[in-house]
Design a protein around this motif. Structure first.
Motif, short mmCIF file in Angstrom:
data_model
loop_
_atom_site.label_atom_id
_atom_site.label_comp_id
_atom_site.label_asym_id
_atom_site.label_seq_id
_atom_site.Cartn_x
_atom_site.Cartn_y
_atom_site.Cartn_z
N ASP A 1 -11.91 4.17 21.57
CA ASP A 1 -11.69 4.51 20.15
C ASP A 1 -10.82 3.45 19.48
N ILE A 2 -9.80 2.98 20.19
CA ILE A 2 -8.92 1.95 19.62
C ILE A 2 -9.71 0.68 19.34
N LYS A 3 -10.56 0.30 20.28
CA LYS A 3 -11.39 -0.89 20.09
C LYS A 3 -12.33 -0.73 18.90
N GLU A 4 -12.95 0.44 18.80
CA GLU A 4 -13.89 0.68 17.70
C GLU A 4 -13.17 0.69 16.36
N ARG A 11 1.28 1.11 12.49
CA ARG A 11 2.21 2.19 12.81
C ARG A 11 1.51 3.31 13.59
N ASP A 12 0.30 3.66 13.16
CA ASP A 12 -0.46 4.68 13.90
C ASP A 12 -0.75 4.21 15.32
N LEU A 13 -1.11 2.95 15.46
CA LEU A 13 -1.39 2.41 16.78
C LEU A 13 -0.12 2.37 17.63
N SER A 14 1.00 2.10 16.96
CA SER A 14 2.28 2.08 17.67
C SER A 14 2.62 3.47 18.22
N GLU A 15 2.31 4.51 17.44
CA GLU A 15 2.55 5.88 17.93
C GLU A 15 1.71 6.17 19.18
N ASN A 16 0.44 5.74 19.14
CA ASN A 16 -0.41 5.93 20.32
C ASN A 16 0.15 5.17 21.53
N TYR A 17 0.67 3.98 21.25
CA TYR A 17 1.23 3.19 22.35
C TYR A 17 2.41 3.92 23.00
N PHE A 18 3.34 4.39 22.15
CA PHE A 18 4.53 5.04 22.71
C PHE A 18 4.20 6.39 23.35
N LEU A 19 3.16 7.06 22.85
CA LEU A 19 2.78 8.35 23.43
C LEU A 19 2.05 8.21 24.76
#
Length: 369
Positions: free
Chosen positions: A206-209, A331-339
């Motif tokens: 999903d991140i790639k897409e 920022r949204d991607l950063s949240e996914n990273y930290f989660l």
């Protein structure tokens, strides 16, 4: 030692039987030969010199040989039963050897299945960790330079595709076998591991897409703004009304890496492409402010200033909207990273399950299939 003993017993019985049979044959031949029975009608006299009948001759031979023949027959019968006993024992030995071989083959099959499972899971974990590092680096670059064409460097990995192609009945059977003597509630952990692996695979996909969509949109907008600004500059530089306004020197430095005296701002070898972030943060504010100031104080060329002011305001806002969207995306991607990547809870669950497999796998040779 046991096989040698059995061979000696068999050889001994065969030797005794053969000796007795030869003895019986020699006895009969000698008896018949000495009394002329082989080539003529049998005749014999007893101790009273009285002619004996054939029946009496037979009784004489039978009375002597019957015990020997009977003993020989008993030995041969025993030998037959003994050899059958040995054959049955050999068959049982072969049967149990085959069973043990099948057991060993089954254990090795379980080991291979678990080895494949562990190696693929470890490969996937390495891929997820490297993806997390790439995401973190991309987030930092995107927040620092939201209008640059930052690209996360995802590595390629086919482990999950191979993992999905496995026969999970065999994998599950091997895991069951591995934990057969365990009191751990391993089934829930096994299912949780599969769920986590599937989640991460879909998350990265999903991140790639989403990145692909975001990147294409950003590229299209920046290309559109860049092309249109270049066209406007073809009107601005020959125009004596606006070609001396503040910001144009910065534009040349940012887009073409050139100072007013045509020298390079930085070595040309180090200049790859224009920095749109500087164009947004340096050129646009200066040039728009200069246009606005001239528009307010210069009534004679007010329409000209207004025309350029509207054009550059329009593209400045476009870049501003894309900048805000890129920052929100980061920022949204950063949240996914930290989660899901910085937090090692899920990864540790998988590693703990693999450690249990390795622990109980050591006892595999001591268990039955």
């Amino acid at each position: 030692m046991k096989e040698k003993k059995i061979n000696l017993i068999t050889l001994f019985l065969i030797t005794i039987s053969s000796f007795l049979l030869i003895y019986i044959l020699i006895y009969i031949l000698n008896y018949y030969s000495n009394n002329g029975i082989l080539l003529s009608y049998p005749s014999e006299f007893n101790y009273q010199n009285k002619l004996l009948t054939p029946n009496e001759i037979g009784d004489s031979i039978g009375g002597i040989l019957n015990p020997i023949i009977g003993f020989t027959a008993a030995i041969l019968t025993f030998l037959a039963f003994y050899m059958q006993y040995e054959a049955n024992k050999d068959q049982r030995s072969i049967y149990f050897k085959n069973i043990r071989r099948e057991d060993n083959d089954k254990v090795e099959e379980h080991r291979v299945n678990l080895r494949i499972f562990k190696n693929l899971v470890i490969s996937m974990l390495d891929f997820y960790n490297s993806s997390g590092e790439s995401i973190k680096k991309f987030v930092d670059e995107e927040i620092q330079s939201p209008l640059s064409m930052n690209i996360p460097k995802f590595t390629t990995n086919n482990s999950y595709e191979i993992f999905k192609s496995l026969d999970f009945k065999q994998i599950y059977a091997s895991v069951v076998y591995n934990f057969k003597n365990s009191e751990d509630d391993w089934e829930e952990e096994f299912i949780e591991v599969l769920v986590i692996l599937d989640f991460y695979e879909k998350l990265i996909a999903d991140i790639k897409e989403n990145f692909k969509i975001q990147n294409q949109k950003k590229y299209s907008l920046i290309a559109e703004v860049g092309d249109n600004i270049n066209l406007q500059m073809n009107d601005i530089f020959p125009n004596d009304i606006v070609n001396n306004l503040d910001g144009l020197i910065d534009y040349m430095a940012i887009i073409y890496n050139k100072n007013p005296d045509n020298t390079s701002v930085i070595p040309d070898a180090e200049f790859s492409f224009p920095d749109i972030n500087k164009l947004y943060s340096i050129f646009f504010p200066k040039f728009i402010t200069a246009l606005l100031a001239e528009y307010r104080k210069n009534d004679e060329n007010q329409n000209e200033y207004k025309r350029f002011l509207d054009i550059f305001n329009h593209y400045y806002k476009k870049l501003g909207g894309e900048k805000a969207q890129a920052e929100n995306y980061a920022r949204d991607l950063s949240e996914n990273y930290f989660l899901y990547f910085a937090d090692n809870t899920n990864v540790n669950k998988i590693l703990e399950f693999l450690a249990k497999i390795i622990y109980y796998e050591r006892n595999m040779d001591n268990t039955d299939c």
